[in-house]
Structure formats: structure tokens, C-alpha cells
Write a protein that holds these residues in place. Structure first.
Motif, mmCIF file in Angstrom:
data_model
loop_
_atom_site.group_PDB
_atom_site.id
_atom_site.type_symbol
_atom_site.label_atom_id
_atom_site.label_comp_id
_atom_site.label_asym_id
_atom_site.label_seq_id
_atom_site.Cartn_x
_atom_site.Cartn_y
_atom_site.Cartn_z
ATOM 1 N N ASP A 155 -1.659 1.906 8.511
ATOM 2 C CA ASP A 155 -3.043 1.438 8.531
ATOM 3 C C ASP A 155 -3.982 2.402 7.808
ATOM 4 O O ASP A 155 -4.979 1.981 7.217
ATOM 5 N N ILE A 156 -3.642 3.687 7.818
ATOM 6 C CA ILE A 156 -4.533 4.706 7.255
ATOM 7 C C ILE A 156 -4.394 4.833 5.735
ATOM 8 O O ILE A 156 -5.385 5.028 5.027
ATOM 9 N N CYS B 215 0.828 -1.205 0.000
ATOM 10 C CA CYS B 215 0.000 0.000 0.000
ATOM 11 C C CYS B 215 0.863 1.255 0.000
ATOM 12 O O CYS B 215 0.519 2.257 -0.641
ATOM 13 N N LYS C 294 -3.988 -8.522 -0.834
ATOM 14 C CA LYS C 294 -4.866 -8.430 0.328
ATOM 15 C C LYS C 294 -4.767 -9.656 1.217
ATOM 16 O O LYS C 294 -4.840 -9.564 2.446
ATOM 17 N N LYS D 195 -6.782 3.049 3.292
ATOM 18 C CA LYS D 195 -8.169 3.488 3.391
ATOM 19 C C LYS D 195 -8.393 4.843 2.725
ATOM 20 O O LYS D 195 -9.472 5.112 2.186
ATOM 21 N N LYS E 260 -10.662 0.771 -5.022
ATOM 22 C CA LYS E 260 -10.928 -0.668 -5.128
ATOM 23 C C LYS E 260 -10.282 -1.306 -6.356
ATOM 24 O O LYS E 260 -10.134 -2.528 -6.425
ATOM 25 N N HIS F 117 -4.558 -4.580 -4.174
ATOM 26 C CA HIS F 117 -5.483 -5.557 -3.609
ATOM 27 C C HIS F 117 -5.116 -6.992 -3.984
ATOM 28 O O HIS F 117 -5.659 -7.939 -3.424
#
Length: 226
Positions: free
Chosen positions: A186-187, A91, A203, A190, A195, A200
Motif C-alpha cells: 500500500d505504501i 506498483c 489504476k 504513494k 503521476k 497508473h
């Protein structure tokens, strides 16, 4: 070899060693971290390709194959981020173009190459997105790549711990600074990744968290001169 085959292969070949156990600790006494490419240690082709992929990631050119250079249980640790598995780390790479207008590698120097560790001095110039009045920021850092013992001699060696140190101190993994670093990991997925992002693909690597190894201080690591 297709990208899915690469990822499957890396999952099967990894030793399963938790990234936390592969951290290299060091306080450097070297004042000049400017890389001199002419002094760089020559690497064998399999390791040079690994470095090429890491430099491309720093330069905001993420791909699924390049992110697959990391073991699922890897740790990425720098002055701003602590990401403790491959999904969180992926990410970070895929979000860079959302945060920066450009990232340019100014040069690197391989200073250490052993069975399970590659270290290099790296110089990277960053341009913040949408902040044209600010000058680009150039950072010199010591980058340490701990390699998975099961794959370190293979055609596709995996990284278990990626540490990026922009000054002489090491990281303590404690205090408010570390809370912010860990929270950032973590942020970011988001807030900055949609998407349809290739991230992903990883994931399923969103593994349960392992205990963070805390060191009490960033100055109690072994002293090394680079």
C-alpha cells in the motif's frame, strides 16, 4: 496488437477466479535451490514468452504489456510483499528501479509445467540503490505461477497467483511479518511512483480487497521435493 488492446483482451478473457483461491502451498525438502538451466523443462512458445516476460520484470524491465501478464484479481506473494490485485502488483514492478541499482538474472530452471501451474528455480542478484559499500545480494527462490484456467492454453496466458519462496517454508499470512508485507504494497505507490508513471494505466484494477486466506503456520503445507 497494441498495449491497450492487450489489457482489454486480458480483462475479457480472465475467468474471474480470485487470486487467493489459486495459491499453491508447499514446504520444500530440497536443500539446493540453485537452478540448472540444462535440466530445465522445455516450454511451448506461449508459455516460454510468459516466462521471458516474468524474468524481465524481475530484472527491472517493466512495461505495461509485461504487467498485463497478470489477471486483474491476481496476488503477488513473496518474503517482503503481499499485493492482492494487479494495480498493487504493478506498483511493485515499476518501483524496483527506485529501490535497486540493478537486478540481474543468473539463471532459472523450469521444474514443473502443468495445465494451470508453472514452477521454476530462480537465481537473481540485487544491488541496492545508493549503498555502494554493500555487496550485491544473490537470492535463490522457488517461483510458482498459478495460471488462469480460461487463458492457460492461449497465446497470452494470465497469472493469477505469483508466489516467490526464498526458503523451505511457506507463508502463514499472519502475524507482524504479514502486516508489514501487506502494508508495503500500500505504501510503495504513494512514496515511489509519480503521476506520470505507466503504473497508473492499471489504476482501475485497484479492486476491493478480498479476505486473505490465513494458514496458521508456514510449516503445515504439503511437503514437496524439488
Amino acid at each position: 496488437m497494441s498495449v491497450p488492446e492487450i489489457v482489454i483482451k486480458t480483462r475479457q478473457a480472465a475467468s474471474g477466479q480470485p487470486g487467493e483461491t489459486a495459491e499453491v502451498r508447499q514446504v520444500t525438502t530440497t536443500e539446493d535451490m540453485h537452478p540448472d538451466p540444462s535440466k530445465s523443462i522445455k516450454l511451448p512458445p506461449n508459455r516460454q514468452k510468459l516466462i521471458d516476460d516474468v524474468i524481465a520484470l524481475y530484472s527491472m524491465e517493466p512495461t505495461v504489456e509485461r504487467v498485463s501478464r497478470y489477471a486483474p484479481s491476481c496476488v503477488y506473494d513473496d518474503q517482503f510483499v503481499y499485493a492482492n490485485n494487479r494495480y498493487k502488483m504493478a506498483c511493485q514492478w515499476f518501483a524496483l528501479p527506485k529501490l535497486f541499482a540493478a537486478s540481474r538474472n543468473e539463471g532459472y530452471e523450469i521444474i514443473h509445467n502443468s495445465q494451470n501451474l508453472i514452477q521454476f528455480k530462480n537465481e537473481q542478484t540485487w544491488e541496492l540503490l545508493g549503498v555502494g559499500s554493500l555487496k550485491p545480494i544473490t537470492i535463490n527462490a522457488l517461483v510458482s505461477l498459478s495460471l488462469d484456467p480460461a487463458t492457460s492454453d492461449s497465446d497470452f496466458p494470465l497469472i493469477t497467483y505469483h508466489k516467490d519462496q526464498a526458503n523451505e517454508k511457506d507463508y502463514s499470512h499472519g502475524g507482524i511479518g504479514f502486516i508489514l508485507k501487506k502494508g508495503q504494497a500500500d505504501i510503495v505507490p504513494k512514496l515511489f511512483l509519480d503521476k506520470d508513471s505507466p503504473v497508473h494505466f492499471f489504476k482501475e484494477d485497484d479492486l476491493p480487497e478480498k479476505p486473505v486466506v490465513k494458514h496458521g503456520s508456514g510449516t503445515n503445507a504439503p511437503t514437496k521435493d524439488f
